[in-house]
Motif scaffolding. Structure first.
Motif, PDB file in Angstrom:
ATOM      1  N   ILE A   1     -25.202  -8.275 -34.461  1.00 15.61           N
ATOM      2  CA  ILE A   1     -25.382  -9.774 -35.305  1.00 15.61           C
ATOM      3  C   ILE A   1     -24.550  -9.286 -36.107  1.00 15.61           C
ATOM      4  N   GLN A   2     -23.188  -8.365 -36.524  1.00 15.73           N
ATOM      5  CA  GLN A   2     -22.509  -7.593 -37.881  1.00 15.73           C
ATOM      6  C   GLN A   2     -22.129  -8.248 -37.023  1.00 15.73           C
ATOM      7  N   ALA A   3     -20.985  -7.858 -35.638  1.00 18.26           N
ATOM      8  CA  ALA A   3     -19.898  -7.316 -35.119  1.00 18.26           C
ATOM      9  C   ALA A   3     -19.908  -8.314 -34.294  1.00 18.26           C
ATOM     10  N   SER A   4     -20.895  -9.697 -33.692  1.00 17.10           N
ATOM     11  CA  SER A   4     -20.406 -10.567 -33.700  1.00 17.10           C
ATOM     12  C   SER A   4     -21.662 -12.105 -33.253  1.00 17.10           C
TER      13      SER A   4
ATOM     14  N   THR B   1     -22.171 -13.458 -29.266  1.00 13.59           N
ATOM     15  CA  THR B   1     -23.329 -12.811 -28.623  1.00 13.59           C
ATOM     16  C   THR B   1     -23.768 -12.203 -28.994  1.00 13.59           C
ATOM     17  N   ALA B   2     -25.045 -11.597 -30.131  1.00 15.02           N
ATOM     18  CA  ALA B   2     -25.438 -11.015 -29.948  1.00 15.02           C
ATOM     19  C   ALA B   2     -26.453 -11.963 -29.614  1.00 15.02           C
ATOM     20  N   LEU B   3     -26.917 -13.033 -30.390  1.00 15.23           N
ATOM     21  CA  LEU B   3     -27.366 -14.287 -30.220  1.00 15.23           C
ATOM     22  C   LEU B   3     -27.915 -14.464 -28.396  1.00 15.23           C
ATOM     23  N   SER B   4     -26.260 -14.423 -27.741  1.00 18.11           N
ATOM     24  CA  SER B   4     -26.574 -15.346 -26.417  1.00 18.11           C
ATOM     25  C   SER B   4     -27.083 -14.278 -25.992  1.00 18.11           C
TER      26      SER B   4
ATOM     27  N   LEU C   1     -21.978 -18.682 -11.876  1.00 20.66           N
ATOM     28  CA  LEU C   1     -20.354 -18.806 -11.098  1.00 20.66           C
ATOM     29  C   LEU C   1     -19.555 -19.822 -11.243  1.00 20.66           C
ATOM     30  N   PHE C   2     -20.085 -21.298 -11.759  1.00 19.12           N
ATOM     31  CA  PHE C   2     -19.475 -22.425 -11.889  1.00 19.12           C
ATOM     32  C   PHE C   2     -18.926 -22.224 -13.493  1.00 19.12           C
ATOM     33  N   THR C   3     -19.506 -21.433 -14.583  1.00 17.87           N
ATOM     34  CA  THR C   3     -19.132 -21.678 -15.661  1.00 17.87           C
ATOM     35  C   THR C   3     -17.521 -20.609 -15.437  1.00 17.87           C
ATOM     36  N   VAL C   4     -17.883 -18.854 -14.307  1.00 15.79           N
ATOM     37  CA  VAL C   4     -16.679 -18.338 -15.403  1.00 15.79           C
ATOM     38  C   VAL C   4     -15.171 -19.213 -14.497  1.00 15.79           C
ATOM     39  N   ILE C   5     -15.751 -19.584 -13.289  1.00 12.53           N
ATOM     40  CA  ILE C   5     -14.058 -20.628 -12.999  1.00 12.53           C
ATOM     41  C   ILE C   5     -13.380 -21.289 -13.446  1.00 12.53           C
ATOM     42  N   PRO C   6     -13.960 -22.422 -14.383  1.00 11.54           N
ATOM     43  CA  PRO C   6     -13.719 -22.371 -15.743  1.00 11.54           C
ATOM     44  C   PRO C   6     -13.002 -22.036 -16.840  1.00 11.54           C
ATOM     45  N   PHE C   7     -13.788 -20.900 -17.246  1.00 14.14           N
ATOM     46  CA  PHE C   7     -14.165 -19.782 -18.605  1.00 14.14           C
ATOM     47  C   PHE C   7     -11.932 -19.167 -18.311  1.00 14.14           C
ATOM     48  N   GLN C   8     -12.112 -19.278 -16.844  1.00 13.45           N
ATOM     49  CA  GLN C   8     -10.902 -18.245 -16.607  1.00 13.45           C
ATOM     50  C   GLN C   8     -10.112 -19.361 -16.728  1.00 13.45           C
ATOM     51  N   ILE C   9     -10.037 -20.555 -16.608  1.00 16.53           N
ATOM     52  CA  ILE C   9      -8.455 -21.211 -16.051  1.00 16.53           C
ATOM     53  C   ILE C   9      -8.846 -21.870 -18.220  1.00 16.53           C
ATOM     54  N   ILE C  10      -9.383 -21.640 -19.022  1.00 15.60           N
ATOM     55  CA  ILE C  10      -9.073 -22.044 -20.354  1.00 15.60           C
ATOM     56  C   ILE C  10      -8.715 -20.893 -20.657  1.00 15.60           C
ATOM     57  N   HIS C  11      -9.263 -19.545 -20.013  1.00 18.06           N
ATOM     58  CA  HIS C  11      -8.661 -18.242 -20.839  1.00 18.06           C
ATOM     59  C   HIS C  11      -7.144 -18.606 -20.801  1.00 18.06           C
ATOM     60  N   PHE C  12      -6.452 -18.751 -19.565  1.00 12.03           N
ATOM     61  CA  PHE C  12      -5.037 -18.582 -18.467  1.00 12.03           C
ATOM     62  C   PHE C  12      -4.503 -19.666 -19.773  1.00 12.03           C
ATOM     63  N   LEU C  13      -5.144 -20.729 -19.688  1.00 14.37           N
ATOM     64  CA  LEU C  13      -3.759 -21.769 -20.207  1.00 14.37           C
ATOM     65  C   LEU C  13      -3.873 -21.584 -21.739  1.00 14.37           C
ATOM     66  N   ALA C  14      -5.097 -21.081 -22.206  1.00 10.69           N
ATOM     67  CA  ALA C  14      -4.438 -20.349 -23.588  1.00 10.69           C
ATOM     68  C   ALA C  14      -3.560 -19.797 -24.092  1.00 10.69           C
TER      69      ALA C  14
ATOM     70  N   ILE D   1     -19.347  -8.809 -20.988  1.00 10.76           N
ATOM     71  CA  ILE D   1     -17.579  -8.462 -20.004  1.00 10.76           C
ATOM     72  C   ILE D   1     -16.503 -10.044 -20.598  1.00 10.76           C
ATOM     73  N   TYR D   2     -16.758 -10.805 -20.910  1.00  9.20           N
ATOM     74  CA  TYR D   2     -15.997 -12.494 -21.744  1.00  9.20           C
ATOM     75  C   TYR D   2     -17.096 -12.153 -22.849  1.00  9.20           C
ATOM     76  N   PRO D   3     -17.344 -11.455 -24.354  1.00 10.49           N
ATOM     77  CA  PRO D   3     -18.255 -11.873 -25.465  1.00 10.49           C
ATOM     78  C   PRO D   3     -17.532 -13.316 -26.320  1.00 10.49           C
ATOM     79  N   GLU D   4     -16.915 -14.083 -25.723  1.00  8.73           N
ATOM     80  CA  GLU D   4     -16.159 -14.781 -26.282  1.00  8.73           C
ATOM     81  C   GLU D   4     -16.853 -16.105 -26.648  1.00  8.73           C
ATOM     82  N   ILE D   5     -16.698 -16.886 -27.364  1.00 10.02           N
ATOM     83  CA  ILE D   5     -17.154 -18.131 -28.202  1.00 10.02           C
ATOM     84  C   ILE D   5     -17.081 -19.476 -27.159  1.00 10.02           C
ATOM     85  N   THR D   6     -15.588 -18.874 -26.351  1.00 12.06           N
ATOM     86  CA  THR D   6     -15.044 -19.919 -24.901  1.00 12.06           C
ATOM     87  C   THR D   6     -15.404 -20.119 -24.084  1.00 12.06           C
ATOM     88  N   PHE D   7     -16.827 -18.906 -23.853  1.00 14.46           N
ATOM     89  CA  PHE D   7     -18.295 -18.594 -22.517  1.00 14.46           C
ATOM     90  C   PHE D   7     -18.707 -19.035 -22.732  1.00 14.46           C
TER      91      PHE D   7
END
Length: 187
Positions: A94-97, A100-103, A174-187, A130-136
């Protein structure tokens, strides 16, 4: 490197989604354990070993009955025996993120409470490594909320009542990873 990982994730999730849709289970636990191990190695390579520690702890606790049978110590079947280790792993992670830890803990809790199957939870934990980000996490939540609302509307229209549906979770992941990668690519 990100596109290689994305490609591997899509192929992996595509294969296990197909099994999940067809039979409501995957053929063998190795389909999620090997990617979890690979994601752990990747996360350690990225320098975030605390999340791997927490993921390893929750996976070990989930196998407490099997471990108890192997070593013959009945006390470790009880989940409260594991709370000190889980607490320490959670505090450090939790101290690191916190997100991510709560997820990781939330996905594990869904598994323990039988809301999800084991493969669903392990796949989600693998992806958060793999994707420890709030966006994911936000993409994950949005996809699940849209699916829930869509199915509720469908049941209201077809059956004139709103009810909860049990749908395979791995295709939603699976349907989460695809829009996440699109968002990640556009950012």
């Amino acid at each position: 490197m990100n596109w290689i990982i994305f490609g591997l994730v899509i192929i992996w999730l595509g294969i296990i989604s197909w099994f999940d849709i067809r039979k409501n289970e995957i053929p063998h636990s190795a389909w999620v354990i090997i990617p979890l191990f690979g994601a752990g190695v990747y996360r350690i390579w990225q320098g975030d070993w605390l999340f791997v520690l927490l993921a390893g702890l929750v996976a070990t606790v989930s196998e407490r009955e099997r471990i108890s049978q192997i070593i013959g110590w009945k006390e470790i079947v009880r989940i409260k025996t594991w709370f000190p280790l889980l607490f320490l792993g959670a505090i450090f992670s939790i101290q690191a993120s916190p997100i991510t830890a709560l997820s990781i803990i939330g996905f594990w809790a869904a598994w323990e409470l039988k809301w999800w199957g084991g493969a669903d939870a392990v796949a989600a934990i693998t992806l958060i490594l793999i994707y420890p980000e709030i966006t994911f996490i936000l993409t994950f939540l949005i996809v699940h909320v849209i699916a829930t609302i869509g199915l509720a509307i469908r049941s209201k229209v077809k059956e004139n009542t709103v009810c909860l549906h049990k749908i395979p979770s791995i295709p939603l992941i699976l349907f989460t990873v695809i829009p996440f990668q699109i968002i990640h690519f556009l950012a």
